[in-house]
Design an enzyme around this catalytic site. Structure first.
Site, short mmCIF file in Angstrom:
data_model
loop_
_atom_site.label_atom_id
_atom_site.label_comp_id
_atom_site.label_asym_id
_atom_site.label_seq_id
_atom_site.Cartn_x
_atom_site.Cartn_y
_atom_site.Cartn_z
N LEU A 1 -5.77 50.36 -55.64
CA LEU A 1 -4.60 50.05 -55.89
C LEU A 1 -3.70 51.29 -55.94
CD1 LEU A 1 -2.46 47.79 -56.75
CD2 LEU A 1 -3.27 48.28 -59.13
N HIS B 1 8.50 48.42 -76.91
CA HIS B 1 7.99 49.65 -75.81
C HIS B 1 6.38 49.72 -76.01
CE1 HIS B 1 12.02 50.10 -74.64
NE2 HIS B 1 12.30 50.85 -75.53
N ASP C 1 11.51 44.00 -68.17
CA ASP C 1 12.56 44.06 -68.98
C ASP C 1 12.11 43.08 -70.35
OD1 ASP C 1 15.10 44.70 -69.84
OD2 ASP C 1 16.13 43.48 -68.54
C1 IPE Z 1 16.16 47.62 -66.26
O1 IPE Z 1 16.27 47.07 -67.43
C2 IPE Z 1 15.23 49.07 -66.17
C3 IPE Z 1 14.19 49.02 -66.51
C4 IPE Z 1 13.34 47.95 -66.68
C5 IPE Z 1 13.25 50.19 -66.67
P1 IPE Z 1 17.88 47.60 -68.17
O2 IPE Z 1 17.51 46.78 -69.55
O3 IPE Z 1 17.93 48.87 -68.18
O4 IPE Z 1 18.88 46.95 -67.44
P2 IPE Z 1 20.06 46.01 -67.74
O5 IPE Z 1 20.64 46.81 -68.66
O6 IPE Z 1 19.69 44.88 -68.66
O7 IPE Z 1 20.79 45.70 -66.51
C1 IPE Z 2 12.61 47.37 -70.87
O1 IPE Z 2 12.96 46.77 -71.88
C2 IPE Z 2 12.14 48.64 -70.96
C3 IPE Z 2 13.03 49.83 -70.47
C4 IPE Z 2 14.36 49.58 -69.87
C5 IPE Z 2 12.92 51.12 -70.68
P1 IPE Z 2 14.59 47.14 -72.69
O2 IPE Z 2 14.40 48.20 -73.40
O3 IPE Z 2 15.36 47.18 -71.69
O4 IPE Z 2 14.58 45.76 -73.44
P2 IPE Z 2 16.01 44.65 -73.69
O5 IPE Z 2 16.37 44.26 -72.42
O6 IPE Z 2 16.81 45.26 -74.68
O7 IPE Z 2 15.25 43.34 -74.50
MG MG Z 3 16.81 45.57 -70.88
#
Ligand code: IPE
Ligand code: IPE
Ligand code: MG
Length: 247
Positions: free
Chosen positions: A135, A41, A24
């Site tokens: 792995l 990303h 995240d």
């Molecule tokens: C969780 O992150 C999902 C992934 C890392 C794929 P999100 O960014 O979607 O989760 P919330 O919205 O902060 O709970």
């Molecule tokens: C995690 O990063 C990747 C996915 C959930 C696909 P985010 O896109 O949720 O990044 P933040 O949480 O908005 O910083």
């Molecule tokens: Mg996120």
């Protein structure tokens, strides 16, 4: 680096067999730099290489990465498209090396929601890397813990209705095996980056007794050093599984 106790990797206790990661913070990493979210990303893909490399070095057997949740389908169309494109690029760029390194990739989730090209990329990476023994890498895409449980319940119900299973035969083990992760052991360690203290619908069943490590590090900044310090912290924990001391 020789005076650093968590580098190259921790050896003061057991290495977790199965490590799961909620990757995240990509959007925030990009926002901090005034960049569009997809740049975060893209940068996150480097961190995926790092965590795989670190897992191989540490001798972790199973690495499970939460890459895209069921709820992430509610993001703007262009962000979803960027993420699916990234998956295809990742497969193109990495498949040969993943195979060479003995990494068996499985993509787990509701893949029916992905477009044909993305599904083809999934098929390719799974077949190219099949049989890798160094792995096991699970990429959780279009995945959520509740959807996993509902799907397992349906599958078991179908078997009962077909007379292949009695309700009494549904126990912890049968239920676990009906989940996407099948016969794999539950994660020993869960890492969540970007300092969010929530589970966000990830592996709700499998995380029953998993140790949690939450770090402020944003996913694109994650390095194997972060992984090793999570493992070092794991080695200081006492896992009791409801007993008065470790079994
Ligand atoms: C969780 O992150 C999902 C992934 C890392 C794929 P999100 O960014 O979607 O989760 P919330 O919205 O902060 O709970
Ligand atoms: C995690 O990063 C990747 C996915 C959930 C696909 P985010 O896109 O949720 O990044 P933040 O949480 O908005 O910083
Ligand atoms: Mg996120």
């Amino acid at each position: 680096m020789s005076d650093d106790p968590v580098f190259p990797f921790p050896s003061n206790g057991p290495i977790p067999r199965h490590v799961a990661v909620i990757m995240d913070g990509n959007g925030r990493w990009a926002a901090e730099r005034g960049l569009p979210r997809h740049e975060g990303h893209w940068e996150g893909m480097k961190a995926v290489r790092e965590v795989i490399e670190g897992s191989l070095e540490a001798g972790i057997e199973i690495l499970t990465l939460f890459a895209f949740s069921t709820e992430n389908w509610q993001r703007p169309e262009e962000e979803i498209e960027a993420l699916m494109t990234l998956l295809k690029i990742y497969v193109e760029q990495e498949q040969a090396e993943l195979r060479e390194r003995g990494i068996e990739v499985r993509v787990l989730g509701d893949l029916g929601r992905m477009d044909e090209e993305a599904r083809a990329a999934v098929d390719r990476i799974q077949s190219v890397t099949s049989g890798g023994a160094e792995l096991r890498l699970n990429l959780m895409i279009s995945y959520s813990g509740r959807a996993d449980i509902v799907r397992a319940a349906r599958e078991l119900a179908r078997k009962v209705a077909a007379g292949e299973l009695t309700p009494e035969q549904i126990d912890d083990r049968a239920f676990s095996e009906a989940l996407y992760t099948g016969a794999l052991p539950d994660p020993d360690l869960l890492i969540r980056t970007s300092a969010e203290f929530r589970i966000s619908n990830f592996m709700l069943w499998q995380l029953a007794y998993t140790e949690f490590h939450i770090t402020p590090c944003l996913w694109p900044d994650f390095t194997r050093r972060e992984l090793f310090s999570a493992v070092a912290e794991y080695q200081r924990r006492e896992r009791r599984f409801g007993r008065v001391s470790a079994p």
